[in-house]
Design a protein around this motif. Structure first.
Motif, PDB file in Angstrom:
ATOM      1  N   GLU A  60       7.969  -2.171  41.325  1.00 37.47           N
ATOM      2  CA  GLU A  60       7.844  -2.774  40.000  1.00 37.47           C
ATOM      3  C   GLU A  60       7.959  -1.725  38.905  1.00 37.47           C
ATOM      4  O   GLU A  60       8.511  -1.982  37.833  1.00 37.47           O
ATOM      5  N   ARG A  61       7.443  -0.525  39.156  1.00 34.64           N
ATOM      6  CA  ARG A  61       7.540   0.543  38.163  1.00 34.64           C
ATOM      7  C   ARG A  61       8.998   0.948  37.967  1.00 34.64           C
ATOM      8  O   ARG A  61       9.443   1.158  36.833  1.00 34.64           O
ATOM      9  N   ALA A  62       9.773   1.030  39.048  1.00 35.72           N
ATOM     10  CA  ALA A  62      11.193   1.369  38.934  1.00 35.72           C
ATOM     11  C   ALA A  62      11.951   0.266  38.203  1.00 35.72           C
ATOM     12  O   ALA A  62      12.819   0.552  37.358  1.00 35.72           O
ATOM     13  N   THR A  63      11.621  -0.991  38.493  1.00 36.12           N
ATOM     14  CA  THR A  63      12.258  -2.113  37.807  1.00 36.12           C
ATOM     15  C   THR A  63      11.943  -2.088  36.315  1.00 36.12           C
ATOM     16  O   THR A  63      12.826  -2.307  35.480  1.00 36.12           O
ATOM     17  N   ARG A  64      10.698  -1.798  35.987  1.00 35.92           N
ATOM     18  CA  ARG A  64      10.307  -1.727  34.570  1.00 35.92           C
ATOM     19  C   ARG A  64      11.052  -0.606  33.859  1.00 35.92           C
ATOM     20  O   ARG A  64      11.483  -0.754  32.718  1.00 35.92           O
ATOM     21  N   GLN A  65      11.240   0.509  34.531  1.00 35.23           N
ATOM     22  CA  GLN A  65      11.954   1.638  33.940  1.00 35.23           C
ATOM     23  C   GLN A  65      13.412   1.260  33.678  1.00 35.23           C
ATOM     24  O   GLN A  65      13.961   1.602  32.621  1.00 35.23           O
ATOM     25  N   GLU A  66      14.047   0.547  34.628  1.00 38.21           N
ATOM     26  CA  GLU A  66      15.424   0.097  34.428  1.00 38.21           C
ATOM     27  C   GLU A  66      15.519  -0.877  33.259  1.00 38.21           C
ATOM     28  O   GLU A  66      16.450  -0.796  32.449  1.00 38.21           O
ATOM     29  N   LEU A  67      14.564  -1.788  33.163  1.00 38.38           N
ATOM     30  CA  LEU A  67      14.574  -2.746  32.063  1.00 38.38           C
ATOM     31  C   LEU A  67      14.344  -2.055  30.728  1.00 38.38           C
ATOM     32  O   LEU A  67      14.932  -2.437  29.713  1.00 38.38           O
ATOM     33  N   GLN A  68      13.507  -1.026  30.718  1.00 39.78           N
ATOM     34  CA  GLN A  68      13.252  -0.274  29.482  1.00 39.78           C
ATOM     35  C   GLN A  68      14.532   0.426  29.027  1.00 39.78           C
ATOM     36  O   GLN A  68      14.858   0.430  27.841  1.00 39.78           O
ATOM     37  N   THR A  69      15.277   1.008  29.964  1.00 45.63           N
ATOM     38  CA  THR A  69      16.540   1.667  29.632  1.00 45.63           C
ATOM     39  C   THR A  69      17.542   0.652  29.090  1.00 45.63           C
ATOM     40  O   THR A  69      18.230   0.916  28.094  1.00 45.63           O
ATOM     41  N   SER A  70      17.616  -0.506  29.732  1.00 47.26           N
ATOM     42  CA  SER A  70      18.532  -1.559  29.282  1.00 47.26           C
ATOM     43  C   SER A  70      18.146  -2.056  27.894  1.00 47.26           C
ATOM     44  O   SER A  70      19.010  -2.273  27.039  1.00 47.26           O
ATOM     45  N   LEU A  71      16.852  -2.220  27.646  1.00 44.85           N
ATOM     46  CA  LEU A  71      16.386  -2.674  26.331  1.00 44.85           C
ATOM     47  C   LEU A  71      16.733  -1.660  25.249  1.00 44.85           C
ATOM     48  O   LEU A  71      17.174  -2.035  24.159  1.00 44.85           O
ATOM     49  N   THR A  72      16.575  -0.387  25.533  1.00 46.21           N
ATOM     50  CA  THR A  72      16.915   0.648  24.562  1.00 46.21           C
ATOM     51  C   THR A  72      18.403   0.601  24.237  1.00 46.21           C
ATOM     52  O   THR A  72      18.798   0.713  23.070  1.00 46.21           O
ATOM     53  N   HIS A  73      19.235   0.412  25.266  1.00 46.93           N
ATOM     54  CA  HIS A  73      20.683   0.320  25.053  1.00 46.93           C
ATOM     55  C   HIS A  73      21.021  -0.894  24.181  1.00 46.93           C
ATOM     56  O   HIS A  73      21.844  -0.796  23.258  1.00 46.93           O
ATOM     57  N   VAL A  74      20.406  -2.028  24.463  1.00 47.36           N
ATOM     58  CA  VAL A  74      20.676  -3.244  23.687  1.00 47.36           C
ATOM     59  C   VAL A  74      20.195  -3.074  22.251  1.00 47.36           C
ATOM     60  O   VAL A  74      20.876  -3.491  21.304  1.00 47.36           O
ATOM     61  N   GLN A  75      19.039  -2.434  22.037  1.00 51.64           N
ATOM     62  CA  GLN A  75      18.552  -2.198  20.683  1.00 51.64           C
ATOM     63  C   GLN A  75      19.505  -1.295  19.909  1.00 51.64           C
ATOM     64  O   GLN A  75      19.746  -1.513  18.723  1.00 51.64           O
ATOM     65  N   ASP A  76      20.061  -0.280  20.563  1.00 52.82           N
ATOM     66  CA  ASP A  76      21.041   0.587  19.904  1.00 52.82           C
ATOM     67  C   ASP A  76      22.292  -0.194  19.523  1.00 52.82           C
ATOM     68  O   ASP A  76      22.855  -0.006  18.432  1.00 52.82           O
ATOM     69  N   THR A  77      22.734  -1.079  20.414  1.00 59.94           N
ATOM     70  CA  THR A  77      23.907  -1.902  20.136  1.00 59.94           C
ATOM     71  C   THR A  77      23.645  -2.839  18.963  1.00 59.94           C
ATOM     72  O   THR A  77      24.497  -2.985  18.069  1.00 59.94           O
ATOM     73  N   VAL A  78      22.488  -3.454  18.932  1.00 57.09           N
ATOM     74  CA  VAL A  78      22.133  -4.356  17.831  1.00 57.09           C
ATOM     75  C   VAL A  78      22.080  -3.593  16.517  1.00 57.09           C
ATOM     76  O   VAL A  78      22.592  -4.059  15.489  1.00 57.09           O
ATOM     77  N   SER A  79      21.491  -2.405  16.542  1.00 58.75           N
ATOM     78  CA  SER A  79      21.419  -1.596  15.330  1.00 58.75           C
ATOM     79  C   SER A  79      22.815  -1.230  14.837  1.00 58.75           C
ATOM     80  O   SER A  79      23.110  -1.299  13.636  1.00 58.75           O
TER      81      SER A  79
END
Length: 115
Positions: A60-79
């Motif tokens: 679950e910790r590895a999954t959360r880390q992957e989701l955090q990376t994906s969220l950061t990428h999406v936030q950069d794209t939105v910005s």
């Protein structure tokens, strides 16, 4: 002639732990084997459960880390898209004030504001 020699056989079911207390008396503690097997089985079961829960935790910790990376990428794209939208809106407002027809920018370029 087939006599058994040596020590007499002892019962196999239980064994005793003999202790001497501070008054010099012997204290007997009976330990049936089945209780030791139950205790060992319980410890083994708890160990297996702990390892399973640790595995779930790390997964679950590895999954959360992957989701955090994906969220950061999406936030950069939105910005980036919001900045591009603001630039296009400013360009459209500038063109409309001059009375000219809006011109579509070339694909892949970011429009710049004209003075």
């Amino acid at each position: 002639m087939n006599e058994k020699r040596g020590k007499p056989s002892r019962p196999r079911g239980n064994w005793q732990l003999l202790l001497i207390n501070e008054y010099g008396r012997t204290v007997r503690i009976n330990h049936p084997r089945r209780y030791l097997f139950v205790l060992g089985g319980t410890v083994l079961l708890l160990l297996i459960m702990a390892l399973g829960l640790a595995g779930l935790f790390f997964h679950e910790r590895a999954t959360r880390q992957e989701l955090q990376t994906s969220l950061t990428h999406v936030q950069d794209t939105v910005s980036s898209l919001m900045n591009e939208n603001d630039a296009l809106t400013a360009r459209l407002a500038g063109v409309c004030e001059n009375g000219q027809a809006p011109v579509a920018p070339a694909s892949g370029t970011t429009p710049t504001a004209t003075p």
